[in-house]
Design an enzyme around this catalytic site. Structure first.
Site, PDB file in Angstrom:
ATOM      1  N   HIS A 102       0.813  -1.214   0.000  1.00 28.71           N
ATOM      2  CA  HIS A 102       0.000   0.000   0.000  1.00 28.71           C
ATOM      3  C   HIS A 102       0.849   1.268   0.000  1.00 28.71           C
ATOM      4  CE1 HIS A 102      -2.269  -3.313   1.921  1.00 28.71           C
ATOM      5  NE2 HIS A 102      -3.238  -2.880   1.129  1.00 28.71           N
ATOM      6  N   HIS A 122      -5.253   0.739  -2.967  1.00 31.87           N
ATOM      7  CA  HIS A 122      -6.122   0.787  -4.132  1.00 31.87           C
ATOM      8  C   HIS A 122      -5.885   2.091  -4.901  1.00 31.87           C
ATOM      9  CE1 HIS A 122      -8.223   2.701  -0.772  1.00 31.87           C
ATOM     10  NE2 HIS A 122      -9.000   3.360  -1.634  1.00 31.87           N
ATOM     11  N   GLY A 156     -10.722  -0.279  -8.120  1.00 30.27           N
ATOM     12  CA  GLY A 156     -11.573   0.590  -8.924  1.00 30.27           C
ATOM     13  C   GLY A 156     -11.197   0.671 -10.384  1.00 30.27           C
ATOM     14  N   MET A 176     -11.706  -7.234  -9.078  1.00 31.77           N
ATOM     15  CA  MET A 176     -12.568  -8.134  -8.328  1.00 31.77           C
ATOM     16  C   MET A 176     -14.019  -7.965  -8.773  1.00 31.77           C
ATOM     17  SD  MET A 176     -13.145  -8.355  -4.177  1.00 31.77           S
ATOM     18  CE  MET A 176     -11.462  -8.816  -3.823  1.00 31.77           C
ATOM     19  N   SER A 177     -14.637  -6.859  -8.374  1.00 36.82           N
ATOM     20  CA  SER A 177     -16.063  -6.683  -8.630  1.00 36.82           C
ATOM     21  C   SER A 177     -16.371  -6.541 -10.119  1.00 36.82           C
ATOM     22  CB  SER A 177     -16.591  -5.469  -7.863  1.00 36.82           C
ATOM     23  OG  SER A 177     -15.895  -4.297  -8.221  1.00 36.82           O
TER      24      SER A 177
END
Length: 268
Positions: A102, A122, A156, A176-177
């Site tokens: 991170h 992210h 994102g 992922m999503s």
């Protein structure tokens, strides 16, 4: 460029199997990140995926080193607070080890610990981290500049912004999503892959065959990573000259180079 798909921890084994089998020929790696599932459930899922034709080399087990070893999966991804990468790599040098990071400092620490790649994020605000601002593209660029290991961006990322991420010289992206929450996961994966496959290509002659590789391949080490030979015993000859192993990271690869790669698969 690499496309990593990460499971979202919200689906049954049956649902995961259907999605993973459908995308296995599109994405480069599929991360099994199922914190709520028992080791037994994970083993069942992995065995069913392999039986359905998903290559072990495409699967990455998140956190559960025991499951990866028992299932014979050669890829393990460690969370930032997970097992020490240096100990995993020392004990199991054949495994491809990734680490979640991170910050530039965490990425550098992962590299020094022997990680084969790191995931950084992210990048943008994402549904899985609502209310937390993304670290941004400049931070990604700083990480890429700080380390030599491949950097995979996460957070994102969609077809609308993927190219901006890759412009920062990330080796690839992880989502992922976008895939696992989609009503059409195969189509979502294919669209994302298509969006960044149109980049510049480098033409080489590998073992006598004209071969195009992605533009991030800048040296012999990158080339071996591209062909997933980084953990193999290999001999590399470039334009008639043997390249020593300690030179791989500094030996540039140029358009039209003639390269011979011999890798040994063992025996007795």
């Amino acid at each position: 460029m690499e496309l990593h798909a990460i499971t979202d921890g919200k689906k049954t084994n049956e649902e995961l199997k259907e999605i993973i089998v459908s995308i296995s020929g599109i994405v480069d790696y599929i991360h099994i990140r199922e914190k709520q599932k028992s080791p037994a459930e994970l083993m069942v899922l992995i065995e069913e995926l392999i039986h359905a034709g998903v290559a072990k080399e495409r699967l990455v087990i998140n956190d559960r080193l025991d499951v990866a070893l028992l299932a014979g999966i050669p890829n393990i991804h460690l969370p930032a607070n997970g097992l020490p990468a240096v100990k995993v790599k020392t004990a199991y040098p054949h495994m491809r080890v990734g680490v979640s990071t991170h910050s530039p400092e965490e990425a550098k620490a992962a590299e020094e610990a022997g990680a084969d790649y790191c995931i950084f994020g992210h990048i943008f605000e994402t549904d899985s981290k609502k209310g937390l601002a993304g670290r941004g593209l400049d931070a990604l660029g700083e990480v890429v500049e700080k380390v030599k290991i491949p950097v995979i961006a996460i957070g994102g990322i969609t077809p609308a912004n993927a190219k901006k991420v890759l412009e920062k010289k990330a080796r690839g992206i992880a989502v992922m999503s976008h895939i696992f929450s989609s009503n059409q996961p195969k189509e979502a994966a294919a669209l994302l892959k298509k969006d960044f496959e149109g980049g510049a290509r480098l033409q080489l002659y590998i073992n006598g065959q004209k071969t195009e590789v992605e533009d991030h391949v800048q040296n012999v080490e990158d080339l071996l990573n591209f062909f997933k030979l980084q953990d193999r015993i290999v001999v590399v000859e470039q334009n008639g000259e043997i390249v020593l192993k300690e030179q791989y990271g500094n030996q540039p690869v140029n358009e039209g180079d003639k390269i011979e790669i011999v890798h040994f698969v063992g025996g007795g």
